[in-house]
Motif scaffolding. Structure first.
Motif, short mmCIF file in Angstrom:
data_model
loop_
_atom_site.label_atom_id
_atom_site.label_comp_id
_atom_site.label_asym_id
_atom_site.label_seq_id
_atom_site.Cartn_x
_atom_site.Cartn_y
_atom_site.Cartn_z
N ILE A 43 44.57 35.01 47.17
CA ILE A 43 44.53 33.81 48.01
C ILE A 43 45.66 32.89 47.59
CG2 ILE A 43 43.14 31.81 48.68
CD1 ILE A 43 40.65 33.47 48.07
N PRO A 44 46.55 32.48 48.49
CA PRO A 44 47.79 31.79 48.09
C PRO A 44 47.60 30.36 47.59
CG PRO A 44 47.67 31.98 50.47
CD PRO A 44 46.53 32.78 49.93
N ASN A 45 46.77 29.56 48.27
CA ASN A 45 46.63 28.15 47.87
C ASN A 45 45.88 28.04 46.55
OD1 ASN A 45 45.01 25.48 47.82
ND2 ASN A 45 46.63 25.10 49.33
N ALA A 74 38.55 27.56 44.15
CA ALA A 74 37.24 27.22 44.70
C ALA A 74 36.50 28.46 45.17
CB ALA A 74 37.40 26.23 45.85
N VAL A 75 37.17 29.32 45.93
CA VAL A 75 36.53 30.53 46.45
C VAL A 75 36.16 31.47 45.31
CG1 VAL A 75 36.87 32.58 47.87
CG2 VAL A 75 37.66 30.36 48.69
N THR A 76 37.06 31.63 44.36
CA THR A 76 36.80 32.54 43.24
C THR A 76 35.60 32.09 42.43
OG1 THR A 76 39.15 33.10 43.06
CG2 THR A 76 37.77 33.52 41.13
N ALA A 84 49.32 28.12 36.03
CA ALA A 84 50.69 28.38 36.47
C ALA A 84 50.87 27.99 37.93
CB ALA A 84 51.03 29.84 36.26
N ALA A 85 49.90 28.37 38.77
CA ALA A 85 49.98 28.03 40.20
C ALA A 85 49.91 26.52 40.41
CB ALA A 85 48.86 28.72 40.96
N ALA A 86 49.09 25.82 39.61
CA ALA A 86 48.98 24.37 39.73
C ALA A 86 50.30 23.69 39.35
CB ALA A 86 47.84 23.86 38.84
#
Length: 463
Positions: free
Chosen positions: A351-353, A359-361, A389-391
């Motif tokens: 999931i990209p976002n 949240a989904v995870t 890292a994504a944040a």
């Protein structure tokens, strides 16, 4: 196929719980069935080394909390304290605010640090008395308690000491007060939407002529002719539990230090205890003991004739509640060890976002394991570095990641097989068929609140 096996085990347990079968029996059946289809030779080792290990570990840590919570709730009931507080609340606020009063009492206790399971035992006598006097269907009690104890004060309200708000801090190097404005916004959304839903359900029942109900199970047993104590005296043990829980949380590390070594003459070797891991549990136990002593002191005349019978009932109820939840804990541990679970976890990484991904995870893993803290711990242990890292890449503060993770853990965790839900229904004497639909609607509101918070952050940048 491995994913289908894991989901099938979950579906079987949810169906069994909803149909009223014992989770103590079906949790190992569902978990070991999944192991059998994955690796037949691993069934016995998984049962002993994973399921029973986790189940017994849970009982070792938490059974005293269940036991003392059940005894405290039963004494509150027998002493007439619950009826006294309800009578005072009705005089002050009127019968139309019965559900709001219960939500606020649950919120006060959980925000004060009292365990969710203890809140169920302690508040039920008040809720039953207030709903009966207000002629509100008893089947709405579980959803009302769930809104107050299992939602915004568990994971959204800034500073809450519940474990669901503490776990993310160890991964994101944040505090319990992370993203306070987003937490407040999420809390307000949950409370407002939840109360609107409960009031709608009450109005529908009233229009249909449905009252509190008759021939119900596990009803409070306050004698009708009992002399009610002063409501402030009746309220004092409840307040004492919350206050003493906070005080003992501070005192215990001061008394024992970080670790404690127990060496008695008959012991072959000293036993070393990590105090930090047990402080919260010991604090709740000590606070409950204070509450129990206060009820006995102030209400002994009303209690003494039923003390033996009442204590036996409380012990039986606590055993059932603890075993139900411990079985769920063992089930979650087995499912989390299967390859299908790992495949599912890897798929969620796509999931990209970053915030939606987290949240989904978290909420999906909490739903599968039937545990908010368990699902979040698994998700963050496996993916926290990826989330961080994504944040950083998206310029999202880690405080926001903390708040989204905490709130997501309290989303779909309350599916039918969740230990807290099963405990709540057992204590109130209701079945999934009678009361779960309303709990599930509260679950949907909790889940939606996470995405409201995410949308608010992206729209305003507020933290």
């Amino acid at each position: 196929m491995s994913v289908i096996i894991a989901l099938a085990a979950l579906a079987l347990l949810m169906l069994a719980a909803y149909r009223g079968y014992s989770v103590i029996l079906f949790a190992p059946i569902a978990a070991l069935g999944a192991v059998l289809l994955t690796d037949p030779s691993a069934v016995a080792p998984a049962f002993t080394g994973v399921f029973m290990e986790k189940m017994v570990g849970f009982i070792k840590l938490y059974f005293p909390v269940f036991l003392l919570g059940a005894v405290f709730g039963k004494l509150i009931e027998l002493s007439g304290f619950s009826r006294s507080i309800v009578a005072a609340a009705i005089r002050l606020l009127g019968t139309r605010q019965a559900m709001l009063v219960i939500v606020l009492v649950c919120a006060l206790l959980t925000y004060g640090g009292v365990s969710l399971f203890v809140v169920v035992f302690a508040v039920y006598p008040f809720a039953a008395e207030m709903f009966r006097q207000s002629n509100i269907p008893k089947r709405l009690i579980p959803a009302t308690i769930a809104l107050g104890a299992f939602s915004f004060t568990m994971d959204a309200l800034p500073g809450t000491p519940q474990i669901q708000n503490i776990i993310p801090s160890t991964f994101f190097n944040t505090t319990a007060w992370a993203a306070p404005w987003l937490g407040l916004i999420g809390s307000i959304f949950v409370v407002c939407a939840g109360m609107l839903f409960l009031q709608r359900q009450r109005n529908k029942a009233q229009a249909a002529g449905e009252g509190y109900g008759t021939d119900l199970r596990n009803e409070p047993e306050t004698a009708p002719d009992i002399k009610l104590p002063n409501p402030w005296i009746a309220l004092s043990p409840l307040l004492a539990v919350g206050i003493m829980n906070l005080l003992f949380t501070q005192w215990i590390p001061q008394w024992y230090g970080k670790t404690h070594s127990l060496a008695l003459p008959g012991m072959a070797a000293p036993v070393t205890t990590d105090i930090a891991k047990l402080t919260a549990i010991w604090a709740v136990q000590a606070a409950l003991l204070v509450g129990i002593i206060m009820v006995l002191v102030f209400g002994f005349q009303a209690i003494r004739g039923k003390l033996a019978e009442g204590s036996r009932s409380a012990v039986g109820g606590s055993l059932l509640a603890a075993m139900n939840t411990a079985s769920e804990y063992g089930f979650g541990a087995v499912i989390a060890s299967l390859p299908g679970f790992l495949v599912l976890a890897d798929w969620l990484k796509s999931i990209p976002n970053p915030l939606v991904n987290e949240a989904v995870t978290v909420t999906l893993l909490a739903g599968i394991t039937g545990s908010a803290s368990g699902g979040m711990s698994i998700a963050l242990a496996a993916m926290a570095n990826d989330f961080i890292a994504a944040a950083h890449a998206a310029n999202i503060p880690l405080e926001v990641m903390h708040r989204v993770a905490a709130m997501a853990s309290g989303g779909m965790d309350t599916l039918p097989h969740n230990g807290a839900v099963i405990t709540l229904l057992a204590v109130t004497g209701l079945t999934h068929r009678e009361a779960y639909k309303d709990i599930f609607c509260i679950t949907l509101i909790k889940t939606l609140a996470v995405f409201v918070v995410i949308g608010t952050f992206y729209a305003t940048g507020i933290v």
